[in-house]
Design a protein around this motif. Structure first.
Motif: not given
Length: 548
Positions: A16, A43, A74, A77
């Motif tokens: 992350i 984030s 995620d 992304q």
């Protein structure tokens, strides 16, 4: 995947942190008042600048199948960062570099870039393979991207250059996966139907010289006229010495004439084609007819900063035109950097062309557009000096004009915080010509730097190119006149280059005080160029038989 089903482990935490890098080290860990542990909300404090290698290592530390151990947000992304984010480091700006960089430097550059591209391709392919192994669907765009990465091949002129150079180096020849008619047939069945797939197949066929595939796509209903024409023109410009190329070009030009609306990109490719065929007058006529038929072209120009908005508007226009079939309203056409690069390149690389003709191209660009005279133009001009230094009739490619161009390069950069770096160079004796100036020079120098828009930079490679061009130009003068002043100027340029190389090497390999010279890269390169101008001007302007 449901966010709550993902277990937050140490490895996932590292992943992350790399996926959403913090903008500043001082940013708080949590932005919301309650400070609840919410990865998505937290984030927000991250920027889009990602270290891809570190991110990939963190991704690979996750348990397999990895795509099932991270949230859908995620995963999306991650795909976005790798497949669609700008990856300039693996793209080869080879047309410029092939012509500008010395052979040894180009080999090293090519090897480094090819290694980087291979690593990038492997990382992207692994992520997509993990998605497939996790039995998650790939989007049509992801499927196309996977094929593009696995079958990528450089354009013909680039691949040919590397093939010629590989015999002079210890590097292995470039290896590409095979693409032929059989591969094309298989991909046609597996790729999602649509424009992007058709353009990809045409691109692969052109890069692999599979003309049977090219003609099948070209003559099919799936052929995309506008973008396809640009690809075809770009390809056949590298095949002008082949007898059947003219027939293909005639077919392309007939296709362009039948178009109800022509994009500026198509016109620019035709201009480029004409210059490569030596038809500079026709190219100039086309520039005039397409872009300068209005009384005031300046009013129709789109500002450099608004180009994305303009492209978006043109996209909407073309879509509406396709729906309504209304071709009477024609969108305005505007010249691009490619328009002027094609004209400038012709004059720089043609022995019979003069320096003043290049000046005319840049003057037109400056007068009618907001396109800056960037480094790519200056590299072309420097190569022009190199070419004309080797022929008897150099026309106006003179040392005086080279000095003037160097002054313009200095004027085009906009740098700050140079005082300390330049003081170091003066104290070390590298910048001798600046030692006699008044103490307030540094303030004036700094103030001059902060004016105007940042248009170009002076890297170590660019500085070396400039100094090398000074040497070859001065050598041509010395051969023609046997005047010792030119030989003395050559020795001075070599001294400047040697001193810069020594300081640059120290800064690259140590934490010594000169490391700040690397940090202030353009500032110190600018000072070295000022030194070169001053020293060469002083030496060649002195009276015969007198010391400078």
């Amino acid at each position: 995947m449901n966010k709550n089903s993902v277990k937050m482990t140490k490895e996932y935490g590292k992943f992350i942190k790399e996926l959403y890098p913090r903008t500043k080290k001082s940013d708080p860990i949590f932005r919301d008042v309650t400070k609840e542990f919410n990865v998505v909300n937290n984030s927000i404090k991250y920027s889009s600048i990602v270290f891809h290698e570190r991110l990939f290592q963190a991704y690979m530390s996750l348990p397999s199948p990895r795509a099932l151990f991270i949230t859908s947000d995620d995963l999306n992304q991650l795909v976005q960062v790798f497949l669609y984010a700008s990856r300039n480091f693996h793209r080869l700006n080879t047309e410029t570099n092939i012509k500008q960089k010395p052979t040894l430097a180009m080999r090293k550059y090519a090897k480094r870039k090819l290694d980087q591209r291979k690593a990038y391709s492997n990382m992207c392919s692994k992520i997509l393979q993990d998605i497939v192994e996790a039995k998650l669907p790939l989007t049509p765009t992801e499927r196309i991207k996977m094929v593009q990465l696995s079958l990528f091949k450089d354009r013909q002129n680039i691949a040919k250059y590397y093939d010629q150079e590989v015999q002079h180096s210890h590097y292995e020849p470039l290896k590409y996966r095979k693409f032929n008619y059989e591969t094309y047939t298989q991909l046609r069945k597996s790729l999602p139907p649509g424009t992007n797939s058709n353009l990809l197949l045409l691109d692969l066929a052109l890069r692999n010289n599979e003309m049977e595939v090219v003609e099948e796509i070209w003559n099919s209903n799936e052929y995309v006229s506008g973008s396809g024409v640009i690809m075809l023109l770009n390809y056949f410009q590298t095949k002008l010495n082949k007898p059947d190329t003219i027939d293909y070009l005639i077919k392309i030009l007939h296709e362009i004439n039948s178009m109800k609306s022509v994009k500026a990109a198509v016109i620019d490719e035709v201009i480029s084609l004409l210059t490569k065929m030596g038809r500079i007058n026709l190219a100039q006529d086309l520039v005039q007819a397409a872009y300068y038929s209005k009384l005031d072209p300046k009013k129709s120009w789109v500002h450099y900063s608004e180009r994305d908005y303009y492209a978006w508007c043109r996209s909407i226009y073309h879509r509406l035109m396709a729906i309504t079939k209304d071709y009477e309203v024609i969108a305005e056409l505007h010249p691009s950097i490619k328009t002027f690069l094609s004209l400038a390149e012709y004059h720089c690389y043609t022995p019979s062309s003069s320096f003043s003709q290049v000046r005319d191209v840049l003057r037109l660009m400056d007068k009618t557009t907001d396109i800056p005279t960037s480094q790519v133009f200056y590299k072309l001009i420097l190569k022009g000096f190199d070419i004309h230094s080797k022929i008897k009739d150099r026309q106006d490619w003179t040392i005086d004009n080279l000095l003037q161009i160097t002054s313009e390069i200095i004027g085009e950069v906009n740098t700050v915080n140079s005082h300390e770096a330049i003081m170091d160079l003066i104290k070390s004796g590298d910048i001798e010509s600046l030692q006699q100036l008044e103490p307030n020079f540094h303030v004036a120098f700094k103030e001059e730097e902060t004016k105007g828009e940042v248009k170009t930079s002076i890297s170590a490679d660019f500085l070396d190119i400039i100094l090398d061009i000074y040497v070859v130009t001065l050598e041509s003068y010395y051969r023609a006149t046997e005047d010792d002043r030119y030989n003395d100027a050559i020795m001075e340029i070599k001294r400047i280059k040697e001193q810069h190389t020594r300081k640059y090497s120290i800064a690259m390999h140590t934490t010594h005080e000169y490391s700040r010279i690397i940090y202030d890269e353009t500032e110190t390169k600018k000072a070295y160029l000022i030194e070169a101008i001053n020293r060469v001007s002083d030496i060649i302007s002195r009276e015969d038989g007198l010391e400078d």
